[in-house]
Enzyme design. Structure first.
Site, PDB file in Angstrom:
ATOM      1  N   LEU A   1      -9.515  13.355   6.305  1.00  0.00           N
ATOM      2  CA  LEU A   1      -8.863  12.534   6.685  1.00  0.00           C
ATOM      3  C   LEU A   1      -9.168  11.606   5.206  1.00  0.00           C
ATOM      4  O   LEU A   1     -10.187  11.555   5.098  1.00  0.00           O
ATOM      5  CB  LEU A   1      -9.728  11.256   7.749  1.00  0.00           C
ATOM      6  CG  LEU A   1      -9.282  12.249   8.861  1.00  0.00           C
ATOM      7  CD1 LEU A   1      -9.650  11.059  10.285  1.00  0.00           C
ATOM      8  CD2 LEU A   1      -8.182  11.879   9.524  1.00  0.00           C
ATOM      9  N   ASP A   2      -8.406  10.693   5.042  1.00  0.00           N
ATOM     10  CA  ASP A   2      -7.957  10.411   3.983  1.00  0.00           C
ATOM     11  C   ASP A   2      -9.685   9.439   3.665  1.00  0.00           C
ATOM     12  O   ASP A   2      -9.440   8.940   5.365  1.00  0.00           O
ATOM     13  CB  ASP A   2      -7.407   9.419   3.769  1.00  0.00           C
ATOM     14  CG  ASP A   2      -5.630  10.176   3.238  1.00  0.00           C
ATOM     15  OD1 ASP A   2      -5.952  11.026   2.427  1.00  0.00           O
ATOM     16  OD2 ASP A   2      -5.107   9.174   2.994  1.00  0.00           O
ATOM     17  N   LYS A   3     -10.253   8.246   3.131  1.00  0.00           N
ATOM     18  CA  LYS A   3     -11.496   8.421   2.961  1.00  0.00           C
ATOM     19  C   LYS A   3     -11.068   6.678   3.558  1.00  0.00           C
ATOM     20  O   LYS A   3     -12.041   6.409   4.514  1.00  0.00           O
ATOM     21  CB  LYS A   3     -11.502   7.728   1.657  1.00  0.00           C
ATOM     22  CG  LYS A   3     -13.090   6.465   1.617  1.00  0.00           C
ATOM     23  CD  LYS A   3     -13.575   6.084   0.290  1.00  0.00           C
ATOM     24  CE  LYS A   3     -14.839   5.327   0.146  1.00  0.00           C
ATOM     25  NZ  LYS A   3     -15.069   4.582  -1.330  1.00  0.00           N
TER      26      LYS A   3
ATOM     27  N   THR B   1      -8.270   6.416   5.840  1.00  0.00           N
ATOM     28  CA  THR B   1      -7.617   6.688   7.089  1.00  0.00           C
ATOM     29  C   THR B   1      -8.785   6.747   7.942  1.00  0.00           C
ATOM     30  O   THR B   1      -9.975   7.460   8.085  1.00  0.00           O
ATOM     31  CB  THR B   1      -7.142   7.488   7.000  1.00  0.00           C
ATOM     32  OG1 THR B   1      -6.399   7.215   6.037  1.00  0.00           O
ATOM     33  CG2 THR B   1      -6.520   7.772   8.284  1.00  0.00           C
TER      34      THR B   1
ATOM     35  N   ARG C   1       2.152   7.377   4.311  1.00  0.00           N
ATOM     36  CA  ARG C   1       2.068   6.724   3.846  1.00  0.00           C
ATOM     37  C   ARG C   1       2.978   6.750   2.967  1.00  0.00           C
ATOM     38  O   ARG C   1       3.341   5.652   3.027  1.00  0.00           O
ATOM     39  CB  ARG C   1       0.210   6.471   3.021  1.00  0.00           C
ATOM     40  CG  ARG C   1      -0.652   6.684   3.402  1.00  0.00           C
ATOM     41  CD  ARG C   1      -2.520   6.528   3.165  1.00  0.00           C
ATOM     42  NE  ARG C   1      -2.317   5.974   2.097  1.00  0.00           N
ATOM     43  CZ  ARG C   1      -3.475   6.099   0.592  1.00  0.00           C
ATOM     44  NH1 ARG C   1      -4.334   7.210   1.068  1.00  0.00           N
ATOM     45  NH2 ARG C   1      -2.973   5.523   0.113  1.00  0.00           N
TER      46      ARG C   1
END
Length: 363
Positions: A146-148, A150, A249
């Site tokens: 997961l993105d930082k 998110t 996104r």
């Protein structure tokens, strides 16, 4: 270890990364020097072609890895031990656990915690995994990211066998993820599919993606508007059918409704006034995946405090969420389906050419 060459298919979570980074994630025993030697001597191939360690790879490509020979005892370097976790870090990471069994651990990743380390990123989930070993022989393994910024559900495998099983589920897209997001404005279509190909944006060093109709990789996202706050904002459920970098996104920004707090893709249009947090409002709400022990593993995570506060501030009814069903992947979307479709198309072309030759001969 010695033996025959092996083949690995690049998963969606590794789409776009450097080849040497892939080895760091999945074959830590193969040092950079070993990978460089394999590349220099032509033993390392991607889709049958020679490559360099710094080349970027794409989901679906096949990496041919030569046998990894065991080093001579005298040449073996001592293993660098990781410093033990502090009691505070161990308590922190164990407090994230939502589910635990013999094959899997599911955690609720908080926003602001990177999944893996990188430039100027010293604290990350990968560095905390020793605290989740429990009774297993080794630390759990990451199988997706997961993105930082998110938050939400993140699956870890507790053995190499489970890691291979879950990784295949993600790469074949049989694993399903559903996200909650707050976006600015309100999409005109309440339940729709976004189909816009994505590629790395030139000049950003691969740190940013953009819509590229000519060179981009196919990307599909289903969305559903749960509730709206006038024309100011909407609460949406998002279900990615592909796993491109920053897909949700970029897709939401591309249709004119960036995710609240996502200045990278939405600029100033991604922020709301009236006390709504400027943090990212993207949360991995639910995960559904087949379990190696049989049955289905399905886990949900509550949104973080800033997201929950924004739902309340905007007047959204929490009971309206979780009504979007998990879509079943189309056969044509899976790597196996694509290969069979390509094979069938090639067979049809050969048949057509054969018919042309017979027709010419009968004239």
């Amino acid at each position: 270890m010695s033996g025959e060459a092996r083949s690995f298919t690049v998963g969606d979570d590794d789409d776009g990364i450097r080849l040497d980074r892939w080895f760091h994630r999945h074959m830590a025993d193969a040092s950079f020097n070993i990978v460089s030697r394999w590349a220099r001597t032509g033993q390392l191939r991607v889709d049958g072609k020679r490559v360099a360690p710094g080349d970027h790879i794409a989901a679906g490509q096949v990496i041919r890895v030569p046998p990894l020979e065991a080093p001579a005892p005298a040449a073996a370097r001592p293993k660098k031990d990781r410093p033990p976790l502090s009691p505070e870090d161990e308590a922190f990471v164990q407090g994230l656990v939502l589910h635990r069994d013999r094959a899997a651990i599911v955690i609720d990743k908080p926003p602001g915690l990177a999944t893996q380390g990188g430039t100027k990123t010293e604290r990350h989930l990968d560095g905390l995994l020793d605290g989740l070993q429990f009774e297993a022989e080794g630390r759990p393994k990451l199988v997706h990211r997961l993105d930082k910024d998110t938050s939400g559900v993140l699956l870890l495998a507790r053995s190499s066998g489970a890691a291979a099983y879950f990784s295949k589920a993600f790469s074949s897209r049989t694993a399903r993820k559903l996200y909650w997001a707050l976006v600015t404005g309100v999409p005109s279509i309440a339940d729709g599919m976004i189909e816009l190909p994505l590629a790395k944006q030139p000049g950003t060093g691969g740190e940013k993606m953009h819509v590229d109709e000519k060179e981009g990789s196919p990307a599909r996202t289903r969305y559903r508007v749960v509730e709206r706050a006038g024309n100011t904002a909407a609460w949406v459920e998002l279900q990615p059918h592909t796993g491109r970098t920053h897909q949700l996104r970029v897709h939401m920004a591309a249709i004119g409704h960036p995710i609240v707090g996502d200045g990278k893709y939405g600029g100033q249009d991604a922020f709301l006034t009236g006390g709504v947090s400027r943090k990212m409002h993207l949360h991995a709400r639910r995960l559904r995946v087949d379990h190696p022990g049989g049955g289905v593993l399905e886990v949900a995570a509550e949104p973080p405090a800033h997201f929950d506060e924004s739902l309340t501030l905007l007047g959204f009814d929490r009971t309206l969420g979780d009504s979007m069903p998990f879509d079943q992947p189309k056969f044509s979307e899976t790597p196996e389906g694509k290969k069979k479709a390509i094979s069938a198309a090639a067979k049809a072309r050969r048949k057509d050419r054969k018919g042309e030759r017979r027709s010419r001969g009968s004239r």
